[in-house]
Scaffold this motif. Sequence first.
Motif, mmCIF file in Angstrom:
data_model
loop_
_atom_site.group_PDB
_atom_site.id
_atom_site.type_symbol
_atom_site.label_atom_id
_atom_site.label_comp_id
_atom_site.label_asym_id
_atom_site.label_seq_id
_atom_site.Cartn_x
_atom_site.Cartn_y
_atom_site.Cartn_z
ATOM 1 N N ARG A 106 0.784 -1.204 0.251
ATOM 2 C CA ARG A 106 -0.110 -0.146 0.051
ATOM 3 C C ARG A 106 0.867 1.302 0.234
ATOM 4 N NH1 ARG A 106 -2.654 -2.830 4.010
ATOM 5 N NH2 ARG A 106 -1.891 -1.419 5.476
ATOM 6 N N GLN A 107 1.951 1.454 0.747
ATOM 7 C CA GLN A 107 2.848 2.394 0.783
ATOM 8 C C GLN A 107 3.569 2.870 -0.323
ATOM 9 O OE1 GLN A 107 2.628 4.808 3.324
ATOM 10 N NE2 GLN A 107 1.052 3.308 4.153
ATOM 11 N N LEU B 94 2.366 1.773 -3.406
ATOM 12 C CA LEU B 94 1.052 2.210 -4.350
ATOM 13 C C LEU B 94 1.090 3.898 -4.314
ATOM 14 C CD1 LEU B 94 -0.930 1.534 -6.382
ATOM 15 C CD2 LEU B 94 -2.543 1.151 -4.238
ATOM 16 N N GLN B 95 1.312 4.392 -3.094
ATOM 17 C CA GLN B 95 0.800 5.840 -2.986
ATOM 18 C C GLN B 95 1.890 6.845 -3.909
ATOM 19 O OE1 GLN B 95 -1.640 6.772 -0.941
ATOM 20 N NE2 GLN B 95 -1.737 4.501 -1.111
ATOM 21 N N ARG C 154 -5.863 4.184 -8.252
ATOM 22 C CA ARG C 154 -5.271 3.948 -6.963
ATOM 23 C C ARG C 154 -6.184 3.639 -6.082
ATOM 24 N NH1 ARG C 154 -1.596 8.498 -4.297
ATOM 25 N NH2 ARG C 154 -3.411 9.016 -2.870
ATOM 26 N N ASN C 155 -7.438 4.063 -6.122
ATOM 27 C CA ASN C 155 -8.412 3.818 -4.956
ATOM 28 C C ASN C 155 -8.873 2.101 -5.114
ATOM 29 O OD1 ASN C 155 -10.625 3.806 -3.101
ATOM 30 N ND2 ASN C 155 -11.955 4.050 -4.686
ATOM 31 N N ASP D 30 -5.718 0.225 -4.011
ATOM 32 C CA ASP D 30 -5.462 0.235 -2.641
ATOM 33 C C ASP D 30 -6.339 -0.534 -1.616
ATOM 34 O OD1 ASP D 30 -4.061 2.004 -0.351
ATOM 35 O OD2 ASP D 30 -6.281 2.552 0.075
ATOM 36 N N CYS D 31 -7.937 -0.279 -1.979
ATOM 37 C CA CYS D 31 -8.679 -1.173 -1.178
ATOM 38 C C CYS D 31 -8.600 -2.632 -1.445
ATOM 39 C CB CYS D 31 -9.996 -0.735 -1.558
ATOM 40 S SG CYS D 31 -10.400 1.058 -1.354
ATOM 41 N N TRP E 145 -5.786 -3.792 0.943
ATOM 42 C CA TRP E 145 -6.427 -3.696 2.302
ATOM 43 C C TRP E 145 -7.007 -5.122 2.535
ATOM 44 C CZ3 TRP E 145 -5.565 -0.952 6.642
ATOM 45 C CH2 TRP E 145 -4.917 0.273 6.564
ATOM 46 N N GLY F 205 -7.853 6.005 -2.231
ATOM 47 C CA GLY F 205 -8.117 5.031 -1.519
ATOM 48 C C GLY F 205 -7.982 5.397 -0.102
ATOM 49 N N THR G 149 -6.077 4.520 2.276
ATOM 50 C CA THR G 149 -4.695 4.661 2.965
ATOM 51 C C THR G 149 -4.709 6.416 3.150
ATOM 52 O OG1 THR G 149 -3.561 2.749 2.157
ATOM 53 C CG2 THR G 149 -2.467 4.791 2.980
ATOM 54 N N GLU G 150 -4.876 6.877 2.079
ATOM 55 C CA GLU G 150 -4.937 8.642 2.107
ATOM 56 C C GLU G 150 -6.018 9.147 2.743
ATOM 57 O OE1 GLU G 150 -3.813 12.241 -0.528
ATOM 58 O OE2 GLU G 150 -2.986 10.365 -0.925
#
Length: 335
Positions: A76-77, A79-80, A89-90, A93-94, A97, A254, A256-257
């Motif tokens: 995930r990190q 991917l940012q 990215r959403n 990211d999901c 998770w 996502g 994360t952000e």
Amino acid sequence: MSLSVTYRRDAMRMREPFRISGYLLHAMPATVVTVGDGTHFGRGEAAGVYYLNDDPPHMEREIERVRDALEAGVDRQGLQSLLPPGGARNALDCALWELESLKKATPVWRLAGVPESKPQVTTFTLPADDPAEILRRLEAFTSATSIKLKLEGDLAADTERVRAVRRARPDVWLSVDANQGFGAKDLEPLAAMLVDQDVALLEQPVRRGSEQLLDGWDAPLPVAADESILDLKELREQYRRFDIVNIKLDKCGGLTEALAMAAEARRLGLGVMVGNMAGSVLAAAPGFVLAQLCDVVDLDGPYFLAEPGADRGIFNAGKVMIPADFWGWGNPSSA
């Protein structure tokens, strides 16, 4: 660890056309991504950001552009920095998770360090239609305690819309969403009308890029940013002009952000709201994790889908709750 990345496109047709300022929406097409390690598979859904031309074709091009890095095992990190904020990215990211959740048999809310998921009052949204049509649709929301009404930017017509809803439902918490529809000359009369009708929140009154129109305005009710604040960077740039930020995972890229935005908004003294770009229960589920940290929850997207049973029974008595058995987004350790 290598990963497989696949995706499909879903039409996400709405049960009825939905009017907002500048648009008549018949569907909100989405890209559904699956990321797997050969044993476990996580999913993510994104509609993108329609007013930025971030649609499924664009999201899928973005995924293909970074496929090699994704399949090499990005976390995930990583991917940012691999992708900018937005729908691609959403969805990824999901999916990451959920993949971690399933591998560890630990619900996403626990991995994210948020309180255990509990039912949340959600707004149910009415379109910017004529009052008779609005009242017809309002009949479906008898158990709702929170209503959001879309405005179109015509003060006279919008006044009639607001008055019609308030007369019909004097009991509800009522907000309005202008979707960038108003100019500077309308702000004072608009706010005065909203206060008179006991409206609790005004969302996105001015166009993205014209936020300076709000400088020096002492609004008599809270003002929320939606289109004006897409991600963490814009939150830090624009927060002084707003009271609340509406965090949407498609905008910021996502969960994360989104979690970082919620923490930063609190630090900056803003209220926190979670919204959605329509979508299925899969799109609402990560937003529901964020909802545990929010003052206002707007996760009614699955209700509006045309497919029978699309909302999977997540709405009850004006509240939303993701079921415990909904893969990593519920509570797989106890389902």
